[in-house]
Design an enzyme around this catalytic site. Structure first.
Site, short mmCIF file in Angstrom:
data_model
loop_
_atom_site.label_atom_id
_atom_site.label_comp_id
_atom_site.label_asym_id
_atom_site.label_seq_id
_atom_site.Cartn_x
_atom_site.Cartn_y
_atom_site.Cartn_z
N ASP A 28 -6.68 -6.30 -16.28
CA ASP A 28 -6.88 -5.07 -17.03
C ASP A 28 -7.41 -5.34 -18.44
O ASP A 28 -8.26 -4.59 -18.93
CB ASP A 28 -5.58 -4.26 -17.11
CG ASP A 28 -5.38 -3.45 -15.84
OD1 ASP A 28 -6.35 -2.81 -15.39
OD2 ASP A 28 -4.27 -3.48 -15.29
N CYS A 35 -0.71 -13.74 -16.59
CA CYS A 35 -0.40 -13.46 -15.19
C CYS A 35 -1.57 -12.78 -14.48
O CYS A 35 -1.47 -12.46 -13.30
CB CYS A 35 0.86 -12.61 -15.06
SG CYS A 35 0.73 -11.01 -15.86
N GLU A 77 -2.19 -6.06 -21.77
CA GLU A 77 -3.37 -5.75 -20.96
C GLU A 77 -4.21 -4.65 -21.60
O GLU A 77 -5.26 -4.28 -21.08
CB GLU A 77 -3.00 -5.41 -19.51
CG GLU A 77 -1.87 -4.44 -19.34
CD GLU A 77 -1.39 -4.31 -17.91
OE1 GLU A 77 -2.05 -4.80 -16.99
OE2 GLU A 77 -0.32 -3.70 -17.72
N HIS A 108 -3.77 -5.34 6.31
CA HIS A 108 -2.73 -6.21 6.86
C HIS A 108 -3.34 -7.40 7.58
O HIS A 108 -2.79 -8.50 7.60
CB HIS A 108 -1.84 -5.42 7.82
CG HIS A 108 -0.65 -4.84 7.13
ND1 HIS A 108 -0.04 -3.69 7.52
CD2 HIS A 108 0.02 -5.26 6.04
CE1 HIS A 108 0.97 -3.43 6.72
NE2 HIS A 108 1.03 -4.37 5.80
C1 PEP Z 1 -3.48 -7.57 -14.79
O1 PEP Z 1 -3.90 -6.47 -15.16
O2 PEP Z 1 -4.04 -8.66 -15.07
C2 PEP Z 1 -2.28 -7.65 -13.94
C3 PEP Z 1 -1.71 -8.79 -13.65
O3 PEP Z 1 -1.83 -6.48 -13.45
P1 PEP Z 1 -2.42 -5.79 -12.12
O4 PEP Z 1 -3.51 -6.68 -11.60
O5 PEP Z 1 -1.27 -5.65 -11.19
O6 PEP Z 1 -2.92 -4.49 -12.67
MG MG Z 2 -2.65 -4.68 -14.86
#
Ligand code: PEP
Ligand code: MG
Length: 870
Positions: free
Chosen positions: A755, A802, A729, A490
């Site tokens: 991932d 993302c 992913e 935090h």
């Molecule tokens: C990813 O795997 O790139 C992703 C956006 O998911 P997370 O980082 O939440 O696993």
């Molecule tokens: Mg992921």
């Protein structure tokens, strides 16, 4: 129900000739704080230890300095001659008995050379403790001089046993149900698992409900019994198996493994590498060519005496003077006379603290700092935790003062959290200690006064509490570094929201930097530099100005679209964790949300959020966006590195290849169905809600998840269009993009490069040795993205990114050139990502992408795009 039997009193004959000393006065916290159990100490005047009661010798330490006898009543009486005498490795001790032998009260057990020990041991004080003190009601030592084998040294009253069914539960029996988890460790302690580390291990083990067994060769014993641990005679380098069975089995194994690897209170840093870590590491280390020099796995270390390394907690550069912040220990009395009064004091202090926290929360809310305010809301919840209070009440009932009992309760919880191999939960230990200290200050009247800070202060501390951090004066504090904590505590979250550069987990020598020393704290690089010349400081100041100027230009254009010089528009949206983030994203120029990590709505709670609670959060996020902007809700993505206490996932050998992401929703469809119902119920609240499934690997995964989506949509009666997509992913989805894109009702894809890179390279992104190689700019990953984009576009489907690489300025033009339609970034990166898109033409981007996929290494790829000059 039958009546309890009457309590029994036992006389302990003096096992030594000497002066009785209260155990609390022994200069070793393991004994003084009764971590091993109730007992007493004797300052010996003669060198023979005798049995205080009749019984069986159940453990005799190899080095002859400690012995345990089990009496007929089951009491395990551990006698430990001197302090730190294990290090003498048997010198000066002559055992007179053997394990398994029956002895009578007063029978000689060990001869020891008093004069020799007097010059070699830290202390001659000899401790007699009842290792299984839960079997006794009280132990009352006598005082003064006692003669071995003759005088009574203490009286012990056994706890009245209930004979309900004649068979008490086995010690350490698990509290109902649960799973089994197994781990293996090597003992790193130079003198093996002797009494002190064993006591610490018992302490950690007792924080868990699961039954925990330790096993060496064919011998096993409970991790909650010090005698069982000692009886295993675990020597340095021994391999031991930990088996936990019960509701918190996995956490228990992880916490014990970590505590053992950390040395259980002993310095094991001088061990050869390969012995301080788990068996798997040791096995690798057997190959000398793979062996690393001595290094801590967790803490970065700099070779340069003027540079101290840590991890980024909050980016930015600060130049200033060091102020060392040290927390004073609050003194507490151990015992108190009147339990009712103590309980009333505790209740009143907790109530006052809740009131203060509430005021702080409201003040922060009024200032618009919703995120910080929420943390103090969570602190109030901690103070309402019945378990936390119950533990303290129990201590009070046993005669402890409210302050002592309260401190034992919250520090116990915090230690358990810290022991978990989970960065997020470990970060919550700081919150637990923060609220705990607040109440303790109330109880004792010893509130820590805050020193006035000068402008240009860089704070250094072992740890900062979330309250301290939230109340930092931004006009004075230009950065801080803590030796503890991590990027997801935090404290780090607050620092980022206040835009204060911060480094966590910095090398311990930071605590030795003199007050007033001029230093530069580089939150972005996770380091602190000292002893810089005036010239170097001016160079850094110039760099600060350039960064600020560039940021001002980018910020000024944050609400403009991201269009390349030749007119190609790329959507730039945000990754968020909740409604505060959604509002913040809008302030930073986001054109919507490309990833709502919905697991944040589920985490840090004792139970799953109800359907209505979820509707409220999703609708609040939606209302924060502009009407019609996309809000991509990723369904619950737990498992792997993200556990949820109330959604148990059986222990798996390879959790990252096991039940995680959508597989959890397919295994436990009610969780997925509830979430989908909540999303459909929030569909008409402003933004365009879209659903995305994480960790899809096969066409079958997609079809099963989509079938549930369709059923729930039909049942909800929602008429608004809710597009449905797949998170790319797992490499199989990228490779088969064409087949996936052809699936009915599959509207879009978003690449989770975090991932995808891990799975493509078969390297864990959190692995201490491999993580640095997990670079999404690896040409293999870029090739997967480029091919997938082409396959999707051929069928009119769009592709976003993302994962973290979407916020990486160097990668932005390459991703655009590969055909990525949407970049979903971390909120602060949005203005600079937009600026990056505007700096290139689509032609240039395509050219860079074509070069990138022919590169051999990520370094070559990165050399194609110049870094921002700062
Ligand atoms: C990813 O795997 O790139 C992703 C956006 O998911 P997370 O980082 O939440 O696993
Ligand atoms: Mg992921």
């Amino acid at each position: 129900m039958s009546e309890p039997t009457t309590a029994t009193r036992i006389d302990f004959i003096a096992p030594l000739t000497g002066i009785l000393v209260p155990i609390e006065q022994v200069p070793d916290p393991v004994f003084a704080q009764k971590m091993m159990g109730e007992g007493f100490s004797i300052d010996p005047l003669a060198g023979q230890l005798v049995a205080p009661v009749a019984g069986e010798v159940v453990d005799l330490q190899q080095s002859g300095h400690a012995v345990t006898i089990r009496s007929a009543d089951g009491l395990e009486i551990l006698m430990h001659i001197g302090l730190d005498t294990v290090q003498l490795q048997g010198q000066g001790f002559t055992p007179l008995v053997a394990e398994g032998q029956q002895v009578t009260a007063g029978e000689p057990l060990i001869d020891f050379e008093l004069d020799f020990l007097a010059t070699r041991a830290k202390s001659l004080l000899t401790q007699i403790v009842i290792a299984n003190s839960d079997l006794i009601d009280s132990l009352t030592p006598k005082s003064g001089l006692v003669n071995a084998g003759q005088d009574v040294a203490a009286q012990v009253t056994l706890a009245a046993a209930s004979d309900d069914d004649g068979a008490a539960a086995a010690p350490g029996a698990p509290a109902g149900g649960g799973t089994t988890a197994i781990g293996e460790v090597l003992i790193p302690n130079p003198t093996g698992m002797h009494a002190r580390p064993a006591a610490n291990l018992v302490n950690v083990a007792k924080g868990f409900d699961s039954d925990i067994q330790l096993e060496k060769d064919d011998e096993s014993g409970s991790a909650k019994s010090i005698v069982s641990i000692l009886a295993l005679a675990l020597a340095f380098g021994d391999k031991m198996t930990i088996t936990a069975t019960g509701p918190d089995a996995q956490e228990a194994v992880e916490a014990l493994t970590r505590a053992i690897n950390d040395g259980l209170g002993e310095d094991v840093s001088t061990m050869p590498s390969g012995t301080e870590d788990t068996l798997a590491t040791a096995a690798v280390a057997e190959d000398a060519s793979l062996q690393e020099p001595e290094e801590s796995f967790n803490q970065p270390k700099s070779e340069d005496p003027n540079v101290l390394l840590g991890v980024t907690a909050s980016p930015g550069l600060g130049i200033g003077q060091v102020v060392q912040l040290r927390h004073e220990e609050i003194e507490v009395q151990e015992t108190a006379e009147d339990p009712a009064q103590e309980r009333a004091n505790l209740d009143a202090s907790v109530e006052r603290s809740i009131g203060e926290l509430n005021e702080l929360q409201q003040r922060l809310e009024a200032e618009g700092s919703e995120e910080k305010a929420a943390i103090f809301g969570a602190h109030q919840e901690i103070l309402r935790d019945p378990e936390l209070l119950d533990r303290a009440y129990k201590g009070i009932e046993q005669g402890k003062s409210a302050a002592f009992a309260w401190r034992a309760s919250y520090t116990g919880f915090a230690t358990t959290l810290e022991g978990l191999d989970n960065e997020v939960l470990a970060g919550r230990a700081a919150d637990m200690r923060d609220v705990g200290q607040r109440v303790l200050g109330e109880l004792t009247g010893q509130r820590q006064e805050k020193a006035e800070l000068a402008a240009g202060t860089i704070l250094i501390a072992e740890d900062l509490s979330p309250s301290d951090t939230a109340q930092l004066d931004r006009s004075k504090v230009v950065g801080f570094a803590t030796t503890q904590g991590g990027a997801s505590s935090h404290v780090a979250i607050i620092a980022r929201s206040m835009d204060i550069p911060a480094v966590a987990g910095i090398e311990n020598r930071a605590l030795d930097i003199p007050e007033g020393a001029r230093v530069v704290l580089d939150g972005t690089a996770g380091k602190l530099q000292m002893n810089l010349s005036d010239e170097e400081i001016s160079g850094i100041e110039a760099r600060q100005r350039r960064i600020a100027e560039r940021k001002a230009v980018e910020d000024a254009a944050k609400d403009e679209p991201a269009v390349t010089t030749d007119g190609h528009q790329v959507a730039v949206v945000a990754n968020i964790g909740g409604a505060d983030d959604a509002r913040d994203a809008m302030q930073h120029g986001a054109e919507g949300v490309g990833l709502l990590r919905s697991e944040f709505v589920f985490m840090e709670r004792a139970t799953a959020p109800s359907e209505q609670e979820q509707v409220d959060v999703y609708a609040e996020c939606s209302r924060a966006l502009k009407p019609g902007q996309p809000l991509v809700l990723r369904t619950l993505d737990v498992g792997g590195d993200k556990p949820l206490s109330y959604l148990p996932i059986p222990t798996e050998e390879n959790p990252f290849l096991g039940i995680r992401g959508v597989r959890v929703g397919l295994e436990q469809p009610q969780v997925l169905r509830t979430q989908l119902r909540a999303i459909f119920a929030a569909a008409d609240t402003g933004a365009e809600l879209q659903v995305m499934f994480p960790m899809i690997a096969t066409i079958d995964d997609w079809r099963r998840a989509k079938a549930i989506f369709d059923e729930e949509r039909a049942a909800s009666g929602v008429t608004t269009n809710v597009p449905c997509g797949i998170m790319m992913e797992v490499p199989s989805v990228a490779v088969m993009a064409q087949q996936f894109a052809a699936e009915e009702g599959c509207d879009f894809f978003s690449v989770g490069t975090n991932d995808l890179t891990s799975y493509t390279l078969a390297m864990d992104r959190g692995h201490p040795k491999l993580a640095a190689q997990v670079d999404p700019c690896n040409p293999a990953v870029l090739t997967l993205i480029g091919n997938a984009a082409a396959a999707l576009h051929a069928q009119g489907k769009w592709l976003g990114v993302c994962g973290g690489v979407a916020s990486d300025p160097q990668a932005v033009p390459i991703l655009v050139g590969l055909g990525v339609d949407e970049l979903s970034c971390s909120i602060p990166a949005i203005p600079s990502v937009k600026a990056k898109v505007r700096a290139y033409s689509l032609e240039q981007c395509k050219h860079l992408a074509a070069q990138a996929v022919t590169c051999s290494t990520p370094e070559e790829v990165r050399s194609l795009v110049p870094m921002d000059e700062d």
